[in-house]
Design an enzyme around this catalytic site. Structure first.
Site, PDB file in Angstrom:
ATOM      1  CD1 TRP A   1      -7.954  29.771  34.790  1.00 37.39           C
ATOM      2  CD2 TRP A   1      -9.888  29.058  35.625  1.00 37.39           C
ATOM      3  NE1 TRP A   1      -8.293  30.599  35.823  1.00 37.39           N
ATOM      4  CE2 TRP A   1      -9.484  30.191  36.357  1.00 37.39           C
ATOM      5  CE3 TRP A   1     -11.099  28.425  35.975  1.00 37.39           C
ATOM      6  CZ2 TRP A   1     -10.215  30.711  37.410  1.00 37.39           C
ATOM      7  CZ3 TRP A   1     -11.827  28.944  37.031  1.00 37.39           C
ATOM      8  CH2 TRP A   1     -11.395  30.074  37.733  1.00 37.39           C
TER       9      TRP A   1
ATOM     10  CG  PHE B   1      -8.355  20.459  40.948  1.00 36.15           C
ATOM     11  CD1 PHE B   1      -7.352  20.365  41.899  1.00 36.15           C
ATOM     12  CD2 PHE B   1      -9.502  19.694  41.109  1.00 36.15           C
ATOM     13  CE1 PHE B   1      -7.480  19.525  42.990  1.00 36.15           C
ATOM     14  CE2 PHE B   1      -9.654  18.853  42.205  1.00 36.15           C
ATOM     15  CZ  PHE B   1      -8.639  18.762  43.150  1.00 36.15           C
ATOM     16  CD  GLU B   2     -11.571  20.490  37.292  1.00 35.30           C
ATOM     17  OE1 GLU B   2     -11.084  21.490  36.729  1.00 35.30           O
ATOM     18  OE2 GLU B   2     -11.928  20.488  38.490  1.00 35.30           O
TER      19      GLU B   2
ATOM     20  CB  VAL C   1      -1.980  27.476  37.600  1.00 32.35           C
ATOM     21  CG1 VAL C   1      -2.401  28.031  38.958  1.00 32.35           C
ATOM     22  CG2 VAL C   1      -2.790  26.227  37.261  1.00 32.35           C
TER      23      VAL C   1
ATOM     24  CG  ASP D   1      -5.216  39.195  45.213  1.00 35.42           C
ATOM     25  OD1 ASP D   1      -4.089  39.509  44.768  1.00 35.42           O
ATOM     26  OD2 ASP D   1      -6.262  39.822  44.941  1.00 35.42           O
ATOM     27  CB  THR D   2      -6.231  33.152  47.639  1.00 38.78           C
ATOM     28  OG1 THR D   2      -6.633  32.628  46.366  1.00 38.78           O
ATOM     29  CG2 THR D   2      -7.155  34.281  48.056  1.00 38.78           C
TER      30      THR D   2
ATOM     31  CG  HIS E   1      -5.950  30.026  43.239  1.00 36.78           C
ATOM     32  ND1 HIS E   1      -5.702  31.374  43.377  1.00 36.78           N
ATOM     33  CD2 HIS E   1      -5.648  29.725  41.957  1.00 36.78           C
ATOM     34  CE1 HIS E   1      -5.286  31.859  42.224  1.00 36.78           C
ATOM     35  NE2 HIS E   1      -5.240  30.895  41.346  1.00 36.78           N
TER      36      HIS E   1
HETATM   37  N1  RBF Z   1      -7.621  26.741  36.796  1.00 40.01           N
HETATM   38  C1  RBF Z   1      -6.590  26.965  35.976  1.00 40.01           C
HETATM   39  O1  RBF Z   1      -6.336  26.165  35.077  1.00 40.01           O
HETATM   40  N2  RBF Z   1      -5.801  28.072  36.131  1.00 40.01           N
HETATM   41  C2  RBF Z   1      -5.991  28.989  37.115  1.00 40.01           C
HETATM   42  O2  RBF Z   1      -5.251  29.981  37.189  1.00 40.01           O
HETATM   43  C3  RBF Z   1      -7.081  28.772  37.998  1.00 40.01           C
HETATM   44  N3  RBF Z   1      -7.328  29.645  39.004  1.00 40.01           N
HETATM   45  C4  RBF Z   1      -8.325  29.360  39.878  1.00 40.01           C
HETATM   46  C5  RBF Z   1      -8.550  30.225  40.976  1.00 40.01           C
HETATM   47  C6  RBF Z   1      -9.538  29.944  41.902  1.00 40.01           C
HETATM   48  C7  RBF Z   1      -9.724  30.852  43.060  1.00 40.01           C
HETATM   49  C8  RBF Z   1     -10.343  28.792  41.721  1.00 40.01           C
HETATM   50  C9  RBF Z   1     -11.429  28.452  42.729  1.00 40.01           C
HETATM   51  C10 RBF Z   1     -10.155  27.971  40.649  1.00 40.01           C
HETATM   52  C11 RBF Z   1      -9.154  28.239  39.712  1.00 40.01           C
HETATM   53  N4  RBF Z   1      -8.948  27.387  38.633  1.00 40.01           N
HETATM   54  C12 RBF Z   1      -7.894  27.615  37.793  1.00 40.01           C
HETATM   55  C13 RBF Z   1      -9.879  26.297  38.322  1.00 40.01           C
HETATM   56  C14 RBF Z   1      -9.484  24.957  38.932  1.00 40.01           C
HETATM   57  O3  RBF Z   1      -8.405  24.389  38.201  1.00 40.01           O
HETATM   58  C15 RBF Z   1     -10.682  23.973  38.858  1.00 40.01           C
HETATM   59  O4  RBF Z   1     -11.153  23.898  37.540  1.00 40.01           O
HETATM   60  C16 RBF Z   1     -11.821  24.388  39.772  1.00 40.01           C
HETATM   61  O5  RBF Z   1     -11.369  24.622  41.074  1.00 40.01           O
HETATM   62  C17 RBF Z   1     -12.922  23.290  39.811  1.00 40.01           C
HETATM   63  O6  RBF Z   1     -12.414  22.066  40.321  1.00 40.01           O
END
Ligand code: RBF
Length: 158
Positions: free
Chosen positions: A31, A66-67, A90, A94-95, A97
Site C-alpha cells: 500500500w 496491517f499485515e 499509513v 477521512d475516517t 482507519h
Molecule cells: N494500508 C497501508 O499500508 N496504508 C494505508 O494508508 C492504508 N489505508 C487503508 C484505508 C482503508 C480504509 C482500508 C480499509 C485499508 C487501508 N490499508 C492501508 C490497508 C490495510 O493495511 C490492510 O492491508 C487491509 O485492511 C487488509 O487487512
C-alpha cells in the site's frame, strides 16, 4: 516527538557491531507502493553500506501495513533470522482507519519482538498528508527506511 528534532538518517556508525553474518528480514507493505519502495531501498542500502551481505537480506511484501505484524512473525520465528524490519506508510484519510492500523501494528510488532527476543523494527510512517509522508521517505526529514535499518543494527549490538 517531532520528527524534525529526531532525524536518525544522520547517525554515528562508529559503535556498530559487525553485521556481515547477520540475517535481516524486511517486510514491506505494498500500500502506498512508491513510498514504501523508497523506504525499502533506504533500508537495504544502509544494511549493505554497513557490511550486511546481499544474500542475507530477505525482502517480503505484504498487502498493507496491517499485515506487517503477521509478516514479521513469519520471519522472526526462524531461528537464523537476526532482525526484522517492517516498513509501511499509513496516511490519514477521512475516517479513523489509520488509528486502528497504526495501533495494531505498534502493538503487534512489540509483541513479536518480545515473543522471539529479537529486534522487530517499527518502520511505519504515519502522517496526516501525502506531503508529510514524502518528506519522510527521502525528503527533508530523511528516510525512515534508513533509520529503521540503523535501529536494527543498533539493537543487534545491545
Ligand atoms: N494500508 C497501508 O499500508 N496504508 C494505508 O494508508 C492504508 N489505508 C487503508 C484505508 C482503508 C480504509 C482500508 C480499509 C485499508 C487501508 N490499508 C492501508 C490497508 C490495510 O493495511 C490492510 O492491508 C487491509 O485492511 C487488509 O487487512
Amino acid at each position: 516527538m517531532a520528527t524534525s528534532l529526531q532525524n536518525l538518517s544522520t547517525y554515528d556508525s562508529s559503535q556498530f557491531i559487525d553485521i556481515s553474518e547477520k540475517r535481516f528480514g524486511l517486510v514491506v507493505a505494498a500500500w502506498n507502493r512508491e513510498l514504501t519502495d523508497t523506504l525499502r531501498d533506504g533500508a537495504v542500502a544502509t544494511l549493505l553500506e554497513h557490511g550486511a551481505k546481499e544474500e542475507n537480506i530477505y525482502i517480503n511484501a505484504v498487502p498493507g501495513s496491517f499485515e506487517l505484524t503477521l509478516g514479521a512473525q513469519l520471519l522472526a520465528q526462524h531461528e537464523e533470522m537476526d532482525a526484522v524490519i517492517c516498513l509501511g506508510v499509513v496516511i490519514r484519510g477521512d475516517t479513523k482507519h489509520d488509528d486502528y492500523i497504526n495501533h495494531a501494528v505498534a502493538q503487534g510488532l512489540t509483541t513479536v519482538g518480545l515473543k522471539f527476543n529479537k529486534p522487530v523494527v517499527f518502520g511505519l510512517v504515519t502522517t496526516n498528508t501525502l506531503e508529510q509522508a514524502q518528506d519522510r521517505v527521502g525528503g527533508k526529514h530523511g528516510n525512515k527506511g534508513v533509520e529503521a535499518a540503523v535501529t536494527a543494527i543498533q539493537m543487534l549490538g545491545f
